[in-house]
Write a protein that holds these residues in place. Structure first.
Motif, PDB file in Angstrom:
ATOM      1  N   ALA A   1     -11.899 -27.514 -43.914  1.00 52.14           N
ATOM      2  CA  ALA A   1     -10.569 -27.199 -44.445  1.00 52.14           C
ATOM      3  C   ALA A   1     -10.635 -26.485 -45.792  1.00 52.14           C
ATOM      4  CB  ALA A   1      -9.762 -28.487 -44.583  1.00 52.14           C
ATOM      5  N   ALA A   2     -11.831 -26.247 -46.305  1.00 50.11           N
ATOM      6  CA  ALA A   2     -11.974 -25.592 -47.610  1.00 50.11           C
ATOM      7  C   ALA A   2     -11.384 -24.183 -47.572  1.00 50.11           C
ATOM      8  CB  ALA A   2     -13.442 -25.533 -48.020  1.00 50.11           C
ATOM      9  N   ARG A   3     -10.817 -23.758 -48.677  1.00 51.14           N
ATOM     10  CA  ARG A   3     -10.235 -22.425 -48.787  1.00 51.14           C
ATOM     11  C   ARG A   3     -11.084 -21.492 -49.651  1.00 51.14           C
ATOM     12  NH1 ARG A   3      -6.444 -21.137 -45.236  1.00 51.14           N
ATOM     13  NH2 ARG A   3      -5.646 -19.612 -46.700  1.00 51.14           N
ATOM     14  N   GLN A   4     -12.113 -22.055 -50.308  1.00 48.58           N
ATOM     15  CA  GLN A   4     -13.004 -21.202 -51.088  1.00 48.58           C
ATOM     16  C   GLN A   4     -14.366 -21.851 -51.252  1.00 48.58           C
ATOM     17  OE1 GLN A   4     -10.955 -20.363 -54.721  1.00 48.58           O
ATOM     18  NE2 GLN A   4     -11.635 -22.208 -55.723  1.00 48.58           N
ATOM     19  N   PHE A   5     -15.354 -20.998 -51.579  1.00 54.88           N
ATOM     20  CA  PHE A   5     -16.709 -21.469 -51.811  1.00 54.88           C
ATOM     21  C   PHE A   5     -17.408 -20.479 -52.722  1.00 54.88           C
ATOM     22  CE2 PHE A   5     -16.554 -19.111 -47.867  1.00 54.88           C
ATOM     23  CZ  PHE A   5     -17.680 -18.305 -47.861  1.00 54.88           C
ATOM     24  N   GLU A   6     -18.613 -20.840 -53.158  1.00 50.47           N
ATOM     25  CA  GLU A   6     -19.355 -20.025 -54.109  1.00 50.47           C
ATOM     26  C   GLU A   6     -20.527 -19.325 -53.422  1.00 50.47           C
ATOM     27  OE1 GLU A   6     -18.042 -20.003 -57.245  1.00 50.47           O
ATOM     28  OE2 GLU A   6     -16.590 -21.407 -56.404  1.00 50.47           O
ATOM     29  N   TYR A   7     -20.881 -18.170 -53.968  1.00 47.71           N
ATOM     30  CA  TYR A   7     -22.046 -17.416 -53.515  1.00 47.71           C
ATOM     31  C   TYR A   7     -22.788 -16.962 -54.769  1.00 47.71           C
ATOM     32  CZ  TYR A   7     -24.670 -13.360 -51.739  1.00 47.71           C
ATOM     33  OH  TYR A   7     -25.650 -12.448 -51.428  1.00 47.71           O
ATOM     34  N   LEU A   8     -24.044 -17.341 -54.891  1.00 51.70           N
ATOM     35  CA  LEU A   8     -24.876 -16.940 -56.022  1.00 51.70           C
ATOM     36  C   LEU A   8     -25.914 -15.953 -55.527  1.00 51.70           C
ATOM     37  CD1 LEU A   8     -25.530 -20.493 -57.515  1.00 51.70           C
ATOM     38  CD2 LEU A   8     -23.690 -18.922 -58.088  1.00 51.70           C
ATOM     39  N   TYR A   9     -26.108 -14.884 -56.291  1.00 51.16           N
ATOM     40  CA  TYR A   9     -27.074 -13.859 -55.897  1.00 51.16           C
ATOM     41  C   TYR A   9     -27.900 -13.452 -57.104  1.00 51.16           C
ATOM     42  CZ  TYR A   9     -29.067  -9.474 -54.382  1.00 51.16           C
ATOM     43  OH  TYR A   9     -29.956  -8.475 -54.092  1.00 51.16           O
TER      44      TYR A   9
ATOM     45  N   GLU B   1     -22.544 -14.540 -59.966  1.00 58.63           N
ATOM     46  CA  GLU B   1     -21.758 -15.612 -59.354  1.00 58.63           C
ATOM     47  C   GLU B   1     -20.498 -15.025 -58.729  1.00 58.63           C
ATOM     48  OE1 GLU B   1     -21.303 -19.239 -61.814  1.00 58.63           O
ATOM     49  OE2 GLU B   1     -22.409 -18.082 -63.313  1.00 58.63           O
ATOM     50  N   HIS B   2     -20.237 -15.438 -57.502  1.00 62.79           N
ATOM     51  CA  HIS B   2     -19.074 -14.953 -56.763  1.00 62.79           C
ATOM     52  C   HIS B   2     -18.256 -16.137 -56.258  1.00 62.79           C
ATOM     53  CE1 HIS B   2     -22.320 -12.022 -56.322  1.00 62.79           C
ATOM     54  NE2 HIS B   2     -21.419 -11.091 -56.121  1.00 62.79           N
ATOM     55  N   ARG B   3     -16.954 -15.965 -56.229  1.00 62.24           N
ATOM     56  CA  ARG B   3     -16.072 -16.909 -55.532  1.00 62.24           C
ATOM     57  C   ARG B   3     -15.618 -16.200 -54.274  1.00 62.24           C
ATOM     58  NH1 ARG B   3     -10.938 -18.363 -58.661  1.00 62.24           N
ATOM     59  NH2 ARG B   3     -12.337 -17.328 -59.812  1.00 62.24           N
ATOM     60  N   ILE B   4     -15.760 -16.873 -53.141  1.00 64.36           N
ATOM     61  CA  ILE B   4     -15.286 -16.323 -51.875  1.00 64.36           C
ATOM     62  C   ILE B   4     -14.106 -17.178 -51.428  1.00 64.36           C
ATOM     63  CG2 ILE B   4     -15.849 -15.752 -49.491  1.00 64.36           C
ATOM     64  CD1 ILE B   4     -18.741 -15.368 -50.362  1.00 64.36           C
ATOM     65  N   SER B   5     -12.962 -16.543 -51.310  1.00 60.16           N
ATOM     66  CA  SER B   5     -11.726 -17.241 -50.933  1.00 60.16           C
ATOM     67  C   SER B   5     -11.300 -16.816 -49.547  1.00 60.16           C
ATOM     68  CB  SER B   5     -10.606 -16.923 -51.929  1.00 60.16           C
ATOM     69  OG  SER B   5     -10.981 -17.266 -53.236  1.00 60.16           O
TER      70      SER B   5
ATOM     71  N   PRO C   1     -12.819  -5.359 -65.936  1.00 65.99           N
ATOM     72  CA  PRO C   1     -11.768  -5.895 -65.085  1.00 65.99           C
ATOM     73  C   PRO C   1     -12.353  -6.586 -63.865  1.00 65.99           C
ATOM     74  CG  PRO C   1     -11.960  -3.530 -64.759  1.00 65.99           C
ATOM     75  CD  PRO C   1     -12.916  -3.898 -65.864  1.00 65.99           C
ATOM     76  N   VAL C   2     -11.506  -7.317 -63.171  1.00 68.01           N
ATOM     77  CA  VAL C   2     -11.933  -8.069 -61.996  1.00 68.01           C
ATOM     78  C   VAL C   2     -12.532  -7.131 -60.950  1.00 68.01           C
ATOM     79  CG1 VAL C   2     -11.120  -9.513 -60.083  1.00 68.01           C
ATOM     80  CG2 VAL C   2     -10.231  -9.871 -62.383  1.00 68.01           C
ATOM     81  N   VAL C   3     -13.692  -7.518 -60.428  1.00 68.58           N
ATOM     82  CA  VAL C   3     -14.345  -6.778 -59.347  1.00 68.58           C
ATOM     83  C   VAL C   3     -14.273  -7.651 -58.102  1.00 68.58           C
ATOM     84  CG1 VAL C   3     -16.525  -5.827 -58.507  1.00 68.58           C
ATOM     85  CG2 VAL C   3     -15.902  -5.574 -60.926  1.00 68.58           C
ATOM     86  N   TYR C   4     -13.673  -7.131 -57.048  1.00 70.10           N
ATOM     87  CA  TYR C   4     -13.573  -7.908 -55.811  1.00 70.10           C
ATOM     88  C   TYR C   4     -13.613  -6.981 -54.607  1.00 70.10           C
ATOM     89  CZ  TYR C   4      -8.710  -6.510 -55.158  1.00 70.10           C
ATOM     90  OH  TYR C   4      -7.568  -5.782 -54.954  1.00 70.10           O
TER      91      TYR C   4
ATOM     92  N   TYR D   1     -17.560 -13.263 -60.662  1.00 76.23           N
ATOM     93  CA  TYR D   1     -17.184 -13.966 -61.900  1.00 76.23           C
ATOM     94  C   TYR D   1     -17.669 -13.211 -63.135  1.00 76.23           C
ATOM     95  CZ  TYR D   1     -16.181 -18.529 -59.656  1.00 76.23           C
ATOM     96  OH  TYR D   1     -15.666 -19.563 -58.929  1.00 76.23           O
ATOM     97  N   HIS D   2     -17.040 -13.494 -64.261  1.00 76.52           N
ATOM     98  CA  HIS D   2     -17.492 -13.081 -65.597  1.00 76.52           C
ATOM     99  C   HIS D   2     -17.506 -11.571 -65.801  1.00 76.52           C
ATOM    100  CE1 HIS D   2     -18.682 -17.250 -65.659  1.00 76.52           C
ATOM    101  NE2 HIS D   2     -19.616 -17.037 -64.753  1.00 76.52           N
TER     102      HIS D   2
END
Length: 120
Positions: free
Chosen positions: A92-100, A107-111, A24-27, A20-21
């Motif tokens: 059934a969730a399709r995404q969750f968060e990971y904080l490091y 902050e990361h979104r894991i999809s 450009p987008v880092v993934y 997040y934040h």
């Protein structure tokens, strides 16, 4: 006596990890076994993102916080991740968060892109 060889049959999860934040987008895209324990998922995410470790982290999955309990700073809202498998808590969730690194607060979104059966 010859050991019996049993072929591996399981599900693999294809995950997209997005920081997040950042522009450009880092993934990163990561393939893990669906039964991966959260501590191993943590290490996998660390390596994929280029983090070296040494900082606190937590996963937020379906509104529940999982991480490494700190005996010096008890937190009753944090569940111990050590014996938790991703397939059991993801549901059934399709995404969750990971904080490091709570100091820098990465902050990361894991999809979940998809689940794939594999045999080996």
């Amino acid at each position: 006596m010859v050991a019996k060889v049993v072929p591996l049959q399981a599900m693999a999860l294809i995950l997209r990890i997005e920081l997040y934040h950042i522009e450009p987008v880092v993934y990163r895209t990561l393939v893990v076994p669906s039964r991966i324990p959260l501590p191993k998922l943590h290490v996998s995410v660390l390596r994929a993102m280029g983090w070296e470790g040494g900082h606190l982290h937590e996963f937020i999955i379906n509104g529940v916080r999982y991480g490494e309990p700190d005996p010096d700073f008890p937190d009753t809202t944090l569940k111990d991740e050590r014996k938790v498998r991703l397939d059991k808590v993801l549901g059934a969730a399709r995404q969750f968060e990971y904080l490091y690194d709570f100091g820098d607060n990465w902050e990361h979104r894991i999809s979940l892109i998809e689940g794939v059966a594999f045999k080996g």
